[in-house]
Design a protein around this motif. Structure first.
Motif, PDB file in Angstrom:
ATOM      1  N   THR A  47      -8.947  -5.830   0.128  1.00  6.93           N
ATOM      2  CA  THR A  47     -10.347  -5.704   0.561  1.00  6.93           C
ATOM      3  C   THR A  47     -10.520  -5.247   2.012  1.00  6.93           C
ATOM      4  N   ASP A  48      -9.636  -5.719   2.899  1.00  8.95           N
ATOM      5  CA  ASP A  48      -9.800  -5.326   4.311  1.00  8.95           C
ATOM      6  C   ASP A  48      -9.548  -3.833   4.478  1.00  8.95           C
ATOM      7  N   THR A  49      -8.526  -3.342   3.792  1.00 12.37           N
ATOM      8  CA  THR A  49      -8.138  -1.943   3.961  1.00 12.37           C
ATOM      9  C   THR A  49      -9.097  -1.008   3.230  1.00 12.37           C
ATOM     10  N   ARG A  52      -2.052 -10.944  12.689  1.00 14.57           N
ATOM     11  CA  ARG A  52      -3.163 -10.130  12.152  1.00 14.57           C
ATOM     12  C   ARG A  52      -2.880  -9.710  10.716  1.00 14.57           C
ATOM     13  N   GLY A  53      -1.627  -9.928  10.235  1.00 19.18           N
ATOM     14  CA  GLY A  53      -1.335  -9.667   8.823  1.00 19.18           C
ATOM     15  C   GLY A  53      -0.896  -8.242   8.545  1.00 19.18           C
ATOM     16  N   TYR A  54       0.357  -7.944   8.848  1.00 21.98           N
ATOM     17  CA  TYR A  54       0.898  -6.595   8.623  1.00 21.98           C
ATOM     18  C   TYR A  54       1.604  -6.499   7.279  1.00 21.98           C
ATOM     19  N   PHE A  57     -11.376 -11.793   2.682  1.00 15.39           N
ATOM     20  CA  PHE A  57     -11.203 -11.911   1.222  1.00 15.39           C
ATOM     21  C   PHE A  57      -9.963 -11.207   0.691  1.00 15.39           C
ATOM     22  N   GLU A  58      -9.067 -10.765   1.586  1.00 15.90           N
ATOM     23  CA  GLU A  58      -7.902  -9.987   1.142  1.00 15.90           C
ATOM     24  C   GLU A  58      -7.127 -10.775   0.086  1.00 15.90           C
ATOM     25  N   ALA A  59      -6.764 -10.079  -0.979  1.00 14.51           N
ATOM     26  CA  ALA A  59      -5.949 -10.611  -2.088  1.00 14.51           C
ATOM     27  C   ALA A  59      -6.715 -11.524  -3.046  1.00 14.51           C
ATOM     28  N   TYR A  98       5.044   4.072   0.621  1.00 16.08           N
ATOM     29  CA  TYR A  98       3.800   4.716   0.165  1.00 16.08           C
ATOM     30  C   TYR A  98       2.646   3.715   0.216  1.00 16.08           C
ATOM     31  N   GLY A  99       2.798   2.701   1.073  1.00 11.56           N
ATOM     32  CA  GLY A  99       1.699   1.766   1.305  1.00 11.56           C
ATOM     33  C   GLY A  99       0.527   2.482   1.979  1.00 11.56           C
ATOM     34  N   ASN A 100      -0.629   1.801   2.020  1.00 13.99           N
ATOM     35  CA  ASN A 100      -1.825   2.437   2.602  1.00 13.99           C
ATOM     36  C   ASN A 100      -1.915   2.256   4.117  1.00 13.99           C
ATOM     37  N   GLY A 101      -0.817   1.789   4.734  1.00 19.15           N
ATOM     38  CA  GLY A 101      -0.823   1.512   6.173  1.00 19.15           C
ATOM     39  C   GLY A 101      -1.019   2.734   7.056  1.00 19.15           C
ATOM     40  N   ASP A 136      -4.575  -6.020  10.971  1.00 19.97           N
ATOM     41  CA  ASP A 136      -3.659  -4.923  11.375  1.00 19.97           C
ATOM     42  C   ASP A 136      -4.287  -3.535  11.256  1.00 19.97           C
ATOM     43  N   ASP A 137      -5.223  -3.369  10.317  1.00 22.15           N
ATOM     44  CA  ASP A 137      -5.836  -2.046  10.112  1.00 22.15           C
ATOM     45  C   ASP A 137      -6.486  -1.549  11.409  1.00 22.15           C
ATOM     46  N   THR A 138      -7.291  -2.413  12.021  1.00 23.23           N
ATOM     47  CA  THR A 138      -7.987  -2.045  13.254  1.00 23.23           C
ATOM     48  C   THR A 138      -7.013  -1.988  14.422  1.00 23.23           C
TER      49      THR A 138
HETATM   50  N1  F2R Z   1       0.016  -6.902   4.291  1.00 21.08           N
HETATM   51  C1  F2R Z   1      -1.181  -7.130   4.325  1.00 21.08           C
HETATM   52  N2  F2R Z   1      -1.716  -8.296   3.890  1.00 21.08           N
HETATM   53  C2  F2R Z   1      -0.964  -9.367   3.292  1.00 21.08           C
HETATM   54  C3  F2R Z   1      -0.310 -10.218   4.362  1.00 21.08           C
HETATM   55  C4  F2R Z   1      -1.274 -10.873   5.275  1.00 21.08           C
HETATM   56  C5  F2R Z   1      -0.861 -12.284   5.604  1.00 21.08           C
HETATM   57  N3  F2R Z   1      -1.874 -12.860   6.434  1.00 21.08           N
HETATM   58  C6  F2R Z   1       0.494 -12.401   6.240  1.00 21.08           C
HETATM   59  O1  F2R Z   1       0.879 -11.672   7.176  1.00 21.08           O
HETATM   60  O2  F2R Z   1       1.234 -13.294   5.812  1.00 21.08           O
HETATM   61  N4  F2R Z   1      -2.072  -6.253   4.811  1.00 21.08           N
HETATM   62  C7  F2R Z   1      -1.748  -5.046   5.448  1.00 21.08           C
HETATM   63  O3  F2R Z   1      -0.743  -4.355   4.688  1.00 21.08           O
HETATM   64  C8  F2R Z   1      -1.287  -3.179   4.084  1.00 21.08           C
HETATM   65  C9  F2R Z   1      -0.675  -1.969   4.725  1.00 21.08           C
HETATM   66  O4  F2R Z   1       0.689  -2.030   4.476  1.00 21.08           O
HETATM   67  P1  F2R Z   1       1.689  -0.950   5.062  1.00 21.08           P
HETATM   68  O5  F2R Z   1       1.474  -0.847   6.514  1.00 21.08           O
HETATM   69  O6  F2R Z   1       1.580   0.266   4.260  1.00 21.08           O
HETATM   70  O7  F2R Z   1       3.030  -1.723   4.829  1.00 21.08           O
HETATM   71  P2  F2R Z   1       4.272  -1.441   3.864  1.00 21.08           P
HETATM   72  O8  F2R Z   1       5.045  -2.686   3.805  1.00 21.08           O
HETATM   73  O9  F2R Z   1       4.956  -0.233   4.351  1.00 21.08           O
HETATM   74  O10 F2R Z   1       3.667  -1.111   2.422  1.00 21.08           O
HETATM   75  C10 F2R Z   1       2.841  -2.038   1.765  1.00 21.08           C
HETATM   76  C11 F2R Z   1       3.438  -2.480   0.428  1.00 21.08           C
HETATM   77  O11 F2R Z   1       3.430  -1.415  -0.515  1.00 21.08           O
HETATM   78  C12 F2R Z   1       4.578  -1.545  -1.385  1.00 21.08           C
HETATM   79  N5  F2R Z   1       5.418  -0.330  -1.221  1.00 21.08           N
HETATM   80  C13 F2R Z   1       5.278   0.629  -0.282  1.00 21.08           C
HETATM   81  N6  F2R Z   1       6.201   1.588  -0.464  1.00 21.08           N
HETATM   82  C14 F2R Z   1       6.948   1.239  -1.514  1.00 21.08           C
HETATM   83  C15 F2R Z   1       8.059   1.848  -2.182  1.00 21.08           C
HETATM   84  N7  F2R Z   1       8.578   3.031  -1.794  1.00 21.08           N
HETATM   85  N8  F2R Z   1       8.595   1.195  -3.236  1.00 21.08           N
HETATM   86  C16 F2R Z   1       8.067   0.001  -3.644  1.00 21.08           C
HETATM   87  N9  F2R Z   1       7.009  -0.625  -3.060  1.00 21.08           N
HETATM   88  C17 F2R Z   1       6.455  -0.001  -2.009  1.00 21.08           C
HETATM   89  C18 F2R Z   1       5.324  -2.799  -0.942  1.00 21.08           C
HETATM   90  O12 F2R Z   1       4.867  -3.891  -1.691  1.00 21.08           O
HETATM   91  C19 F2R Z   1       4.892  -2.921   0.507  1.00 21.08           C
HETATM   92  O13 F2R Z   1       5.033  -4.211   1.050  1.00 21.08           O
HETATM   93  C20 F2R Z   1      -2.755  -3.244   4.289  1.00 21.08           C
HETATM   94  O14 F2R Z   1      -3.348  -3.888   3.190  1.00 21.08           O
HETATM   95  C21 F2R Z   1      -2.908  -4.072   5.521  1.00 21.08           C
HETATM   96  O15 F2R Z   1      -4.158  -4.730   5.542  1.00 21.08           O
END
Ligand code: F2R
Ligand code: MG
Ligand code: MG
Ligand code: MG
Length: 309
Positions: free
Chosen positions: A257-259, A91-93, A26-28, A123-126, A56-58
């Motif tokens: 939702t996944d995270t 897996r959707g990163y 259900f993500e997004a 500052y994503g939740n990754g 990707d979380d797991t």
């Molecule tokens: N990304 C997804 N899901 C959507 C894509 C899935 C689809 N099936 C596909 O691949 O096409 N899920 C996963 O991503 C999240 C964890 O993200 P992580 O590892 O933190 O990545 P990232 O890119 O570093 O950060 C995520 C987003 O946050 C915003 N952001 C982060 N820092 C920022 C900054 N300094 N300034 C502005 N924006 C910032 C950006 O939008 C990043 O893309 C989990 O949900 C995991 O399930």
């Protein structure tokens, strides 16, 4: 009978994987849409009748757990190698995470990518979504716990809020792993004592006040650490005795939702143990090469490592 420490290790990793896999369906999606489809948590849980696949979380949690099981601590090089070895883009990163791992894969300067892709780093939740094994291994030493959570974040997340989100989830897992009778006020004061930034402190204070499921949404459901870590923590604190309520209530918020369910599920599983996860949910977790049996075995290896050190 009480929950053994080994059952808590298994509960944590499987709780994360099941939450991620169910939430991943259900993500997004929006909360409105999900509420139309599912009138309550039971109808969401009963929706699972076939195999559920984690995201990707797991996959990144498996990488961290493998490094901890092999080395007893987070080491940068093995961790980057494990992120690459486990990398399956479908897996959707996150956008940034994908670029950093692909730089690692290609032998490029991945540290520079992690520093520069987003201003000040991600500052994503990754980093938070994958940190739970650090909480299991370093449950007895707060200083080391915070340091190791930071080390596990740095390859992809150098922004202080991304790192702190991971430290808070690691601290939550550590706390509940040592707890037999949950004390909500003590839990939040422990977490606040592990938190530096005003941003996370304010969100945690708001999380501590959440007493009804309807109040969870105001904490956020987004992809940033600040918009999801306090929400996952609050959901667990609201329903500490129910794994399905804890993950179901955050999935019904929509968004990430996944995270949300991975983080909430890891904390819940570490508290309730593997027996706290309904068998009918667990049996639907994918049985691929690194599926349910592998994850159960990895939890055992982590437990053995914890007992040795
Ligand atoms: N990304 C997804 N899901 C959507 C894509 C899935 C689809 N099936 C596909 O691949 O096409 N899920 C996963 O991503 C999240 C964890 O993200 P992580 O590892 O933190 O990545 P990232 O890119 O570093 O950060 C995520 C987003 O946050 C915003 N952001 C982060 N820092 C920022 C900054 N300094 N300034 C502005 N924006 C910032 C950006 O939008 C990043 O893309 C989990 O949900 C995991 O399930
Ligand atoms: Mg994901
Ligand atoms: Mg990233
Ligand atoms: Mg996600």
């Amino acid at each position: 009978m009480g929950v053994s420490l080994e059952q808590r290790f298994q509960g944590c990793l499987c709780g994360l994987a099941v939450g991620d896999a169910l939430g991943g369906r259900f993500e997004a999606q929006s909360a409105e849409h999900l509420r139309q489809r599912f009138s309550n948590v039971d109808s969401l849980i009963n929706y699972v009748t076939d195999e559920i696949w984690y995201t990707d979380d797991t996959q990144m949690t498996i990488a961290i757990a493998e490094v901890l099981a092999d080395h007893g601590e987070i080491l940068e090089e093995p961790l980057c190698a494990a992120f690459v070895a486990n990398y399956v883009p479908s897996r959707g990163y996150g956008r940034g995470a994908r670029m950093v791992i692909e730089a690692m894969e290609d032998g490029e300067d991945h540290r520079a990518v992690a520093r520069k892709h987003f201003p000040g780093g991600s500052y994503g939740n990754g980093a938070a979504m994958r940190v739970a094994p650090v909480g299991l291994i370093f449950q007895g030493n707060s200083e080391e716990l915070l340091k190791q959570a930071e080390f596990s974040s740095l390859p992809t997340h150098v922004h202080p809020l991304g790192i702190e989100g991971a430290q808070l989830i690691a601290a939550a897992v550590a706390y509940v792993t040592k707890t037999t009778s949950f004390d909500r006020a003590d839990f939040f004061s422990y977490l606040l004592s592990h938190c530096q930034s005003e941003d996370h402190r304010a969100k945690l204070a708001a999380a501590a006040k959440v007493e009804l499921v309807e109040q969870l949404a105001k904490l956020g459901n987004g992809i940033e650490a600040l918009e999801s870590v306090p929400t996952a923590i609050a959901s667990f604190a609201l329903t500490p005795d129910s794994y399905t309520e804890t993950i179901g209530n955050v999935i019904l918020l929509g968004g990430d939702t996944d995270t949300l369910a991975a983080m909430a599920g890891a904390i819940s599983g570490a508290y309730l143990g593997i027996e706290g996860i309904p068998a009918r949910l667990l049996k639907h977790l994918e049985e691929s090469a690194k599926g349910r049996s592998y994850i159960m075995d990895l939890a055992k290896r982590l437990f053995q490592r914890h007992q040795e050190t």
